[in-house]
Design an enzyme around this catalytic site. Structure first.
Site, short mmCIF file in Angstrom:
data_model
loop_
_atom_site.label_atom_id
_atom_site.label_comp_id
_atom_site.label_asym_id
_atom_site.label_seq_id
_atom_site.Cartn_x
_atom_site.Cartn_y
_atom_site.Cartn_z
N SER A 142 1.99 -5.91 -6.38
CA SER A 142 1.30 -5.00 -5.47
C SER A 142 0.02 -4.49 -6.10
CB SER A 142 2.24 -3.83 -5.17
OG SER A 142 1.53 -2.77 -4.58
N TYR A 185 8.55 3.16 -7.92
CA TYR A 185 8.35 1.88 -7.21
C TYR A 185 7.22 1.10 -7.87
CZ TYR A 185 5.93 -1.15 -3.95
OH TYR A 185 5.25 -2.21 -3.41
N LYS A 226 6.97 -2.67 -10.23
CA LYS A 226 6.06 -3.82 -10.06
C LYS A 226 5.36 -4.13 -11.39
CE LYS A 226 7.05 -4.61 -5.81
NZ LYS A 226 7.94 -5.73 -5.51
N SER A 277 0.20 12.01 11.65
CA SER A 277 -0.54 12.85 10.71
C SER A 277 -1.43 11.96 9.87
CB SER A 277 0.43 13.58 9.78
OG SER A 277 1.21 14.49 10.52
#
Ligand code: UD1
Length: 339
Positions: free
Chosen positions: A126, A151, A155, A217
Site C-alpha cells: 500500500s 495496519y 504492510k 462527513s
C-alpha cells in the site's frame, strides 16, 4: 498458468480472479470469508462462465496451509491479498492485525519454501508505507516513513519479510503498492462490500447517495491543497487487478530485474476529496448531503504516484478515469440495493 489467489473473494481479489479467468488462467481461491461471502464466487462465475476452485480456511492455521500445498500441486503463481484492512480497527486492536496479516504471510512462505512449481509471488502492499511524502509524486525510492497505524505497519513488515525471503527463494517476489482503489466491475456484479459503516470515502458516498446514510462527513477543508481537502490517487479496481496479471506474467517470463521488486500502482494523478464529490454528482446526476468536519487523525494531506516504473517495466498503465470509476461504484451500489 495455475494461480493461487488468497483473499480471492474479497474486493481486489475478486476483480483479479475475474481478470485471470478471462485471460484463460486456472485460479484457486483460498478465503475464510471473514470479510466477503460465498455469493461473490457465484458472481465471478456469472461474469466469466468459469469457477475458480475454492478452499475456505484461515491462512493463520499453519497445518491447513501445509496440507493445502501438500495436496494442491503445480501452482505457478501466488497473489496474496488475504488481510485485514481497516485502519481505525487496527489502532484499536493491533494484535488482531499483527496476528492475521503477518502470520498468514509467514505460513504461506514457510509452506512454499520447497514448492517446486512456484515461479511468482505478488504481495498486496500500500502507498500507506510512504506516510506523508516530502516530494510528490512519490516514487518507489521515496522514504518509507514510520507507520501511522498497525495496519500500515503490517504492510511495511510484510515487505521486509518478503525482501529477506527473496534472498533465498527460488521464485521472484513483487510488492505492488496500491494507491486508493475504488470502483467496481463494469458488470456491477462484484464490488466493494464494506462491513457496517464504511471507513473509506467512495463506499460512504454511494451509500449516502442511495439513502442508506444521511450525510457524508468530509474530513477537513483546511489542508494545504487548492480546495483545502485531502488529495489522493484514486485508481479503478479493474486497472489494479490487471496490474497483478502482468506482474505474474513478468515473473513467468523471467523478466524480473531482481528477485524482489516494488511497483507503485496508481494513475499518477491526484484528485481532492471535494473534486471527487463533484465528479460523482456530475457523472451520476445524483446529489447527496455532505458537511465539512474536523480532520481525521492519521490522514495524510496529499499523495499521488509516480508510475513510470510500472508503465515501463510492467507495460501497464491505468486506463479508466475518475468518472468511470465513480459511475461503476454507483452502478454496484444500485445492484446491491436491488439484491
Ligand atoms: C486508507 C489507508 C490505505 C488503505 C485504504 C483502504 C492510510 C493512511 N490509508 O486510505 O492504506 O489501503 O484506506 O482501506 O492508512 N474521507 C472523508 N470522509 C469519509 C471517508 C474518507 O472525507 O467518510 C476522506 C479522507 O479524509 C481521505 C480521503 O477521503 O482524505 C480518502 O479516505 P479513505 O477512502 O478512507 O482512504 P485513505 O485513508 O486514503
Amino acid at each position: 498458468m495455475k494461480v493461487l489467489v488468497t483473499g480471492g473473494a474479497g474486493y481486489i481479489g475478486s476483480h483479479t480472479t475475474v481478470e485471470l479467468l478471462e485471460q484463460g488462467h486456472e485460479v484457486v481461491v483460498i478465503d475464510n470469508l471473514s470479510n466477503s461471502s460465498h455469493s461473490v464466487l457465484d458472481r465471478i462465475k456469472e461474469i466469466t462462465g468459469k469457477s475458480p476452485s475454492f478452499f475456505e480456511f484461515d491462512l493463520c492455521d499453519e497445518e491447513k496451509v501445509f496440507n493445502f500445498f501438500e495436496s494442491e500441486k503445480n501452482i505457478d503463481a501466488i497473489i496474496h491479498f488475504a488481510a485485514f484492512k481497516a485502519v481505525g480497527e487496527s489502532v484499536e486492536n493491533p494484535l488482531k492485525y499483527y496476528r492475521n496479516n503477518l502470520s498468514s504471510l509467514v505460513n504461506i512462505l514457510n509452506a512454499t519454501k520447497n514448492y517446486p512449481s512456484l515461479k511468482s509471488f505478488v504481495f498486496s502492499s500500500s502507498c500507506t508505507v510512504y506516510g506523508q511524502p516530502d516530494i510528490l509524486p512519490v516514487t518507489e525510492n521515496s522514504l518509507v516513513k514510520p507507520a501511522e497505524s498497525p495496519y500500515g505497519y503490517t504492510k511495511q513488515v510484510g515487505e521486509e519479510i518478503l525482501k529477506s525471503v527473496s534472498l533465498q527463494s527460488n521464485f521472484p517476489i513483487i510488492s505492488l503498492r496500491y494507491f486508493n482503489p475504488i470502483g467496481a466491475h463494469h458488470s456491477a456484479l462484484i464490488g466493494e462490500l464494506p462491513n457496517g459503516i464504511p471507513n473509506n470515502l467512495v463506499p460512504f458516498i454511494t451509500q449516502t447517495a442511495i439513502g442508506k446514510r444521511e450525510i457524508l462527513s468530509v474530513f477537513g477543508n483546511n489542508y494545504n491543497t487548492p480546495d483545502g481537502s485531502c488529495i489522493r490517487d484514486f485508481i479503478h479496481v479493474v486497472d489494479l487487478a490487471k496490474a497483478h496479471v502482468v506482474s505474474i506474467e513478468r515473473s513467468i517470463k523471467k523478466q524480473n530485474k531482481s528477485n524482489y521488486e516494488v511497483f507503485n500502482i496508481g494513475t499518477g494523478v491526484g484528485y481532492s476529496v471535494l473534486q471527487l464529490i463533484n465528479t460523482f454528482i456530475e457523472t451520476t446526476g445524483v446529489k447527496f448531503n455532505y458537511k465539512i468536519v474536523e480532520r481525521r487523525a492519521g490522514d495524510v494531506e496529499k499523495i499521488y504516484a509516480e508510475t513510470t516504473l510500472a508503465n515501463t517495466e510492467l507495460g501497464w498503465k491505468a486506463e479508466l478515469n475518475l468518472a468511470q470509476m465513480l459511475l461503476s461504484a454507483w452502478n454496484w451500489e444500485k445492484y446491491l440495493g436491488k439484491n
